[in-house]
Motif scaffolding. Structure first.
Motif, short mmCIF file in Angstrom:
data_model
loop_
_atom_site.label_atom_id
_atom_site.label_comp_id
_atom_site.label_asym_id
_atom_site.label_seq_id
_atom_site.Cartn_x
_atom_site.Cartn_y
_atom_site.Cartn_z
N ALA A 124 45.32 -39.03 78.77
CA ALA A 124 44.06 -38.61 78.62
C ALA A 124 44.37 -37.01 79.27
CB ALA A 124 42.45 -39.33 79.07
N PHE A 125 44.61 -36.89 80.30
CA PHE A 125 44.95 -35.44 81.13
C PHE A 125 46.12 -34.54 80.19
CE2 PHE A 125 43.54 -37.80 85.24
CZ PHE A 125 42.29 -37.33 85.72
N GLY A 126 46.78 -35.51 79.82
CA GLY A 126 48.56 -34.86 79.07
C GLY A 126 47.66 -34.55 77.99
N VAL A 127 46.44 -35.51 77.32
CA VAL A 127 46.24 -35.13 76.05
C VAL A 127 45.61 -33.88 75.60
CG1 VAL A 127 44.86 -35.56 73.37
CG2 VAL A 127 46.66 -37.41 74.38
N GLY A 128 44.68 -33.50 77.29
CA GLY A 128 43.27 -32.68 76.91
C GLY A 128 44.34 -31.49 77.87
N ALA A 174 43.60 -22.14 74.44
CA ALA A 174 43.95 -20.82 74.72
C ALA A 174 44.54 -20.07 73.86
CB ALA A 174 44.43 -21.32 76.48
N ARG A 175 45.54 -20.27 73.01
CA ARG A 175 46.16 -18.93 72.22
C ARG A 175 44.96 -18.56 71.49
NH1 ARG A 175 50.56 -23.45 72.30
NH2 ARG A 175 49.48 -23.84 69.56
N ARG A 176 43.96 -19.52 70.80
CA ARG A 176 43.11 -18.65 70.12
C ARG A 176 41.11 -17.90 70.62
NH1 ARG A 176 46.27 -22.54 67.94
NH2 ARG A 176 46.69 -21.90 65.83
N CYS A 177 41.48 -18.15 72.30
CA CYS A 177 40.93 -17.55 72.88
C CYS A 177 40.71 -16.66 73.47
CB CYS A 177 39.82 -19.17 73.69
SG CYS A 177 39.27 -20.58 73.64
N PRO A 178 40.56 -15.36 73.38
CA PRO A 178 40.39 -14.01 74.50
C PRO A 178 40.37 -14.53 75.99
CG PRO A 178 39.25 -13.41 71.82
CD PRO A 178 39.62 -14.85 71.95
N GLY A 179 40.76 -13.81 76.58
CA GLY A 179 40.84 -13.79 77.64
C GLY A 179 41.46 -15.52 78.50
N TRP A 180 42.23 -15.86 78.05
CA TRP A 180 42.74 -17.41 78.34
C TRP A 180 44.05 -17.34 78.81
CZ3 TRP A 180 40.36 -21.10 81.44
CH2 TRP A 180 38.55 -21.40 81.25
N THR A 181 44.96 -18.04 79.17
CA THR A 181 46.23 -18.06 80.00
C THR A 181 46.85 -19.20 79.60
OG1 THR A 181 46.22 -17.66 81.92
CG2 THR A 181 46.53 -15.09 80.63
N PRO A 182 47.84 -19.38 79.46
CA PRO A 182 48.33 -21.03 79.46
C PRO A 182 47.97 -21.47 81.22
CG PRO A 182 49.82 -19.48 78.23
CD PRO A 182 49.25 -18.89 78.91
N GLU A 183 48.83 -19.68 82.33
CA GLU A 183 48.37 -20.23 83.95
C GLU A 183 47.34 -20.56 83.65
OE1 GLU A 183 49.63 -17.71 82.21
OE2 GLU A 183 51.81 -18.61 82.52
N ASP A 184 46.22 -20.22 83.34
CA ASP A 184 44.55 -20.42 83.41
C ASP A 184 44.40 -21.97 83.28
OD1 ASP A 184 44.21 -18.16 84.75
OD2 ASP A 184 43.19 -17.06 82.42
N VAL A 185 45.19 -22.62 82.38
CA VAL A 185 44.75 -23.76 81.26
C VAL A 185 45.84 -24.71 82.85
CG1 VAL A 185 45.09 -25.64 79.71
CG2 VAL A 185 44.83 -23.09 79.11
N ASP A 186 46.54 -24.00 83.22
CA ASP A 186 47.55 -25.22 83.96
C ASP A 186 46.55 -25.40 85.73
OD1 ASP A 186 49.42 -25.48 82.30
OD2 ASP A 186 50.46 -23.75 82.89
N ASP A 187 45.99 -24.26 85.66
CA ASP A 187 45.44 -24.25 87.74
C ASP A 187 43.78 -25.20 87.04
OD1 ASP A 187 47.04 -22.48 88.35
OD2 ASP A 187 46.36 -21.11 87.95
N LEU A 188 43.34 -24.64 86.23
CA LEU A 188 42.09 -25.52 85.67
C LEU A 188 42.02 -26.96 85.33
CD1 LEU A 188 39.45 -25.17 85.20
CD2 LEU A 188 39.79 -24.71 82.92
#
Length: 261
Positions: A28-32, A40-54
């Protein structure tokens, strides 16, 4: 139908055991994480680093919140009697509503530290939550737990711990509704710009309705039984405020559109 008995241990190396229930959380965590990276690639204001931290904060929120929620909402006397059982998460006993509180805390902390709106964070991540519920319910099914009431429908199953009579496979109902159906609805809904809080509101409403409905055929936890009117369960009572919040978020006027939905 006879329940297809599955060894709860997926991988065993010496004294190390990885159970299917825990493996489902890893999936679940991996797929999420992959879906969030894609989003994130399609949402302005979001970066891969944001995703990793969140993702890190959400993982902690889910595990701690879900476990503590089950302890507090469903079986507190048993855990007071044996506190060490709180740490044995491989035995099952995770509460969605407790996990939700943990996730909301993770959203708040991330939004606060990144100077983002809480609702923008919630709207970004909630489309990924249903797939996690799908894997969690599959884990419940493999464990042979949380089965439903006795039934004569063709797909009713005889569970090892459910007595000699066939029962509703309520875990699979929840996997289909809360997991597959809600994921498709949210993913499509979030593909277009929505007002702030609307995506999170649709999730709250959708999950609350699906869970409330399935509870009618699911056997309540033995230590709790029915809590109100002879038919309302703890799960249903906890869904009522969730449904109310979902409706409020969908109907309220939002001053700004959510960013990146």
């Amino acid at each position: 139908m006879q329940y297809p008995h599955i060894d709860p241990v997926a991988i065993s190396i010496g004294s190390f055991e990885l159970r299917w229930y825990g493996l489902m959380y890893l999936v679940a965590f991996g797929v999420g994480w992959l879906l969030a990276r894609y989003r994130a690639r399609r949402c302005p204001g979001w970066t891969p680093e944001d995703v990793d931290d969140l993702q890190t904060y959400v993982m902690l929120g889910i595990i701690l919140g879900a476990r503590l929620g089950y302890v507090l909402f469903y079986d507190l006397p048993a855990y007071i009697k044996d506190p060490a059982e709180i740490l044995r998460v491989w035995n099952g006993g995770m509460s969605f509503h407790g996990g939700l509180l943990g996730v909301l805390a993770a959203f708040w902390y991330f939004a606060h530290t990144r100077h983002k709106s809480f609702w923008d964070v919630a709207d970004f991540i909630t489309p990924m939550i249903p797939q996690g519920l799908l894997w969690g319910r599959i884990g419940n099914f493999i464990n042979g737990e949380l089965w439903g009431k006795t039934s004569d429908v063709p797909w009713a199953m005889i569970f090892p711990t459910g007595g000699p009579l066939p029962r509703h496979p309520s875990q699979l109902y929840e996997a289909a509704l809360e997991g597959v159906l809600l994921f498709v609805v949210l993913w499509l809904y979030a593909a277009r710009p929505r007002k702030r809080g609307a995506v999170a509101g649709l999730f709250a409403l959708g999950y609350g309705v699906c869970r409330f409905a399935v509870e009618f055929v699911r056997v309540p936890d033995a230590q709790l039984g029915y809590l109100a009117f002879g038919w309302l369960t703890m799960g249903q009572l906890l869904c009522v405020p969730l449904i109310a919040v979902g409706i409020w978020l969908l109907l309220r006027p939002a001053p700004l559109p959510a960013q990146g939905n």
